[in-house]
Design an enzyme around this catalytic site. Structure first.
Site, PDB file in Angstrom:
ATOM      1  N   CYS A 137       1.026  -0.925   0.200  1.00 50.34           N
ATOM      2  CA  CYS A 137      -0.334  -0.104   0.391  1.00 50.34           C
ATOM      3  C   CYS A 137       0.746   0.983   0.426  1.00 50.34           C
ATOM      4  O   CYS A 137       1.089   1.592   1.028  1.00 50.34           O
ATOM      5  CB  CYS A 137      -1.190  -0.093   1.295  1.00 50.34           C
ATOM      6  SG  CYS A 137      -1.779   1.358   1.371  1.00 50.34           S
ATOM      7  N   CYS A 140      -0.424   3.733   2.419  1.00 51.20           N
ATOM      8  CA  CYS A 140      -0.440   3.868   3.478  1.00 51.20           C
ATOM      9  C   CYS A 140       1.232   4.216   4.195  1.00 51.20           C
ATOM     10  O   CYS A 140       1.225   4.706   4.726  1.00 51.20           O
ATOM     11  CB  CYS A 140      -0.223   2.531   4.221  1.00 51.20           C
ATOM     12  SG  CYS A 140      -2.256   1.911   3.554  1.00 51.20           S
ATOM     13  N   ASP A 141       1.962   3.859   3.244  1.00 52.23           N
ATOM     14  CA  ASP A 141       3.019   3.445   3.651  1.00 52.23           C
ATOM     15  C   ASP A 141       4.115   4.225   2.683  1.00 52.23           C
ATOM     16  O   ASP A 141       5.801   4.516   3.095  1.00 52.23           O
ATOM     17  CB  ASP A 141       3.930   1.809   3.307  1.00 52.23           C
ATOM     18  CG  ASP A 141       3.127   1.120   4.631  1.00 52.23           C
ATOM     19  OD1 ASP A 141       2.841   1.570   5.928  1.00 52.23           O
ATOM     20  OD2 ASP A 141       3.103  -0.501   4.229  1.00 52.23           O
TER      21      ASP A 141
HETATM   22  C1  FAD Z   1       0.041  -4.250   6.162  1.00 54.80           C
HETATM   23  C2  FAD Z   1      -1.001  -2.713   6.127  1.00 54.80           C
HETATM   24  C3  FAD Z   1      -0.726  -1.971   6.531  1.00 54.80           C
HETATM   25  C4  FAD Z   1      -1.924  -0.709   5.971  1.00 54.80           C
HETATM   26  N1  FAD Z   1      -1.945   0.442   6.934  1.00 54.80           N
HETATM   27  C5  FAD Z   1      -2.186   1.260   6.706  1.00 54.80           C
HETATM   28  C6  FAD Z   1      -2.356   2.929   6.959  1.00 54.80           C
HETATM   29  O1  FAD Z   1      -1.219   3.276   7.360  1.00 54.80           O
HETATM   30  N2  FAD Z   1      -3.598   3.794   7.323  1.00 54.80           N
HETATM   31  C7  FAD Z   1      -4.606   3.712   6.368  1.00 54.80           C
HETATM   32  O2  FAD Z   1      -5.756   4.374   6.438  1.00 54.80           O
HETATM   33  N3  FAD Z   1      -4.911   2.302   5.936  1.00 54.80           N
HETATM   34  C8  FAD Z   1      -3.635   1.296   5.703  1.00 54.80           C
HETATM   35  N4  FAD Z   1      -4.369  -0.026   5.221  1.00 54.80           N
HETATM   36  C9  FAD Z   1      -5.146  -1.052   4.647  1.00 54.80           C
HETATM   37  C10 FAD Z   1      -6.750  -0.637   5.691  1.00 54.80           C
HETATM   38  O3  FAD Z   1      -6.175  -1.634   6.506  1.00 54.80           O
HETATM   39  C11 FAD Z   1      -7.649  -1.149   5.697  1.00 54.80           C
HETATM   40  O4  FAD Z   1      -8.252  -0.485   4.411  1.00 54.80           O
HETATM   41  C12 FAD Z   1      -8.886  -1.345   5.979  1.00 54.80           C
HETATM   42  O5  FAD Z   1      -8.512  -2.287   7.741  1.00 54.80           O
HETATM   43  C13 FAD Z   1      -9.857  -2.024   5.939  1.00 54.80           C
HETATM   44  O6  FAD Z   1     -11.069  -2.235   6.486  1.00 54.80           O
HETATM   45  P1  FAD Z   1     -12.116  -3.155   6.354  1.00 54.80           P
HETATM   46  O7  FAD Z   1     -12.679  -3.175   7.589  1.00 54.80           O
HETATM   47  O8  FAD Z   1     -12.691  -2.928   5.334  1.00 54.80           O
HETATM   48  O9  FAD Z   1     -11.514  -4.286   6.529  1.00 54.80           O
HETATM   49  P2  FAD Z   1     -10.733  -5.447   7.310  1.00 54.80           P
HETATM   50  O10 FAD Z   1      -9.730  -4.165   7.891  1.00 54.80           O
HETATM   51  O11 FAD Z   1     -10.067  -5.936   6.053  1.00 54.80           O
HETATM   52  O12 FAD Z   1     -11.285  -6.513   7.889  1.00 54.80           O
HETATM   53  C14 FAD Z   1     -11.949  -7.095   7.669  1.00 54.80           C
HETATM   54  C15 FAD Z   1     -12.962  -7.610   8.997  1.00 54.80           C
HETATM   55  O13 FAD Z   1     -13.896  -9.159   8.476  1.00 54.80           O
HETATM   56  C16 FAD Z   1     -13.602 -10.003   8.448  1.00 54.80           C
HETATM   57  N5  FAD Z   1     -14.516 -11.041   8.086  1.00 54.80           N
HETATM   58  C17 FAD Z   1     -13.611 -11.584   6.903  1.00 54.80           C
HETATM   59  N6  FAD Z   1     -14.426 -12.760   6.672  1.00 54.80           N
HETATM   60  C18 FAD Z   1     -15.425 -12.503   7.164  1.00 54.80           C
HETATM   61  C19 FAD Z   1     -16.283 -14.014   7.103  1.00 54.80           C
HETATM   62  N7  FAD Z   1     -16.735 -15.064   6.567  1.00 54.80           N
HETATM   63  N8  FAD Z   1     -16.822 -13.774   8.561  1.00 54.80           N
HETATM   64  C20 FAD Z   1     -16.989 -12.624   9.787  1.00 54.80           C
HETATM   65  N9  FAD Z   1     -16.039 -11.568   9.132  1.00 54.80           N
HETATM   66  C21 FAD Z   1     -15.396 -11.966   8.455  1.00 54.80           C
HETATM   67  C22 FAD Z   1     -11.924 -10.499   9.349  1.00 54.80           C
HETATM   68  O14 FAD Z   1     -11.576 -11.411  10.593  1.00 54.80           O
HETATM   69  C23 FAD Z   1     -11.738  -8.332   9.707  1.00 54.80           C
HETATM   70  O15 FAD Z   1     -11.849  -8.312  11.110  1.00 54.80           O
HETATM   71  C24 FAD Z   1      -3.805  -1.052   5.451  1.00 54.80           C
HETATM   72  C25 FAD Z   1      -3.498  -1.822   5.246  1.00 54.80           C
HETATM   73  C26 FAD Z   1      -2.435  -3.731   5.014  1.00 54.80           C
HETATM   74  C27 FAD Z   1      -2.468  -4.459   4.550  1.00 54.80           C
END
Ligand code: FAD
Length: 325
Positions: A137, A140-141
């Protein structure tokens, strides 16, 4: 017999989107249940420094931020479930979902916040160097590599956009692509080719992300020419793998409308999916921004959309009952 948990608002996923929906849902009196999935806290639990989530002057840690979000959601009344959904029935309300544990969950409304996962190359050196110079990303980084040489791996829209974005921080960006042409849109390619600080290595794939230094960091990428087989080193301190993302939507195929890339489609400007009463937020419906703050923002929208839907449904049910008397 399998346990059953019933709620007004069922939320799948405990990343920023799911937990923000839970905070708003709980404060609106919907007593949400959050099924956390196999990655409680979501993607941010896999990273260290987070510098772009508003409200914190100092650099914060991803896992800490997610613990705080969960604590806040629980504090206002959301319940967390250690389970992962394996089956959904969305043809009638309340929606009925089954967890890996066999537990049945029913919800008058459903918020899908199951996120997306970055695709990786699958190299052992990549796994070893994640968070130590290898990232998926640039938004992000990228900031952590200002003034340093960086490389982007990939050839689609994401890779080209990441390379262009990284020129905000670096004067030396190398795009590593295993073919001799890009899949990215023409307009993006034109901007890429015209940029003086980006060079492209065609017919080239990553062999090894090279570790070095103290503390350990990326000191280069050994690349192989796919035509000649020759291996050479690209001196960079940051490597951004940009070969796409997989939204966690397998479960919903045939139940809610997905786009050609597998993301849940929502009505523009809302979180409403093709099924009334089912909402999607965060990375599972967003292939453009993919940030914690945008996930949290759409999580808030989902809870507000769901609350409005329930209020209208309750109003209609009351009217129907009065008319029947
Ligand atoms: C290494 C890394 C660094 C990052 N750094 C940054 C940063 O510095 N700043 C920033 O803004 N963003 C950052 N991001 C991006 C950010 O993490 C994501 O945009 C954000 O987490 C998305 O949130 P979300 O809630 O949509 O999904 P996610 O964070 O992907 O969460 C998905 C959730 O769904 C759950 N889930 C999946 N399938 C099922 C199922 N069948 N039943 C029940 N639950 C389920 C998972 O367990 C999880 O809890 C980073 C991402 C990564 C990978």
């Amino acid at each position: 017999m399998a346990a059953t948990h019933s709620t007004r608002m069922l939320i799948l996923g405990s990343g920023p989107a799911g937990l923000s929906a839970a905070i708003y849902g709980a404060r609106a009196g919907m007593a949400p249940i959050v099924v956390q999935g196999i990655q409680p806290g979501g993607q941010l639990t896999t990273t260290t420094d987070v510098e772009n989530y508003p409200g914190f002057r100092e650099v914060i840690q991803g896992p800490w931020l997610m613990e705080e979000m969960q604590a806040q959601a629980e504090h206002v009344g959301a319940r967390m479930m250690w389970d992962s959904i394996v089956e959904v029935e969305l043809s009638q309300r309340p929606f009925r979902l089954i967890g890996d544990s066999g537990t049945i969950y029913t919800g008058d409304v459903l918020v899908i916040a199951t996120g997306a996962q970055a695709k990786w190359l699958g190299l052992p050196s990549e796994e070893h160097m994640k968070g130590k110079g290898v990232s998926a990303c640039a938004t992000c980084d990228g900031f952590f590599y200002r003034g340093k040489k960086v490389a982007v791996i990939g050839g689609g829209n994401t890779a080209v956009e990441e390379a262009l974005y990284l020129t905000n921080h670096s004067h030396d960006v190398t795009l590593i692509h295993r073919r001799d042409s890009l899949r990215a849109e023409k307009i993006l390619q034109e901007r890429l080719f015209a940029h003086p600080n980006i060079k492209i290595l065609w017919n080239t794939e990553v062999d090894t992300f090279v570790a070095g230094g103290e503390p350990e960091g990326l000191v280069g990428i050994d690349v192989r020419n796919t035509v000649t087989g020759e291996v050479s080193r690209v001196d960079v301190e940051g490597g951004f793998v940009a070969i796409g993302h997989s939204p966690a939507t397998e479960l919903f195929k045939g139940h809610v409308e997905l786009d050609s890339d597998g993301y849940i489609t929502v009505e523009p400007g809302t979180t409403r999916t093709s099924v009334p009463g089912v909402y999607a937020c965060g990375d599972v419906m967003d292939k453009v921004y993919r940030q914690a703050i945008t996930a949290a923002g759409t999580g808030c929208m989902a809870a507000l959309d769901a609350e409005k839907f329930l209020a209208e449904a309750d109003f209609e049910a009351t009217n129907a009952a009065v008319a029947a008397e």
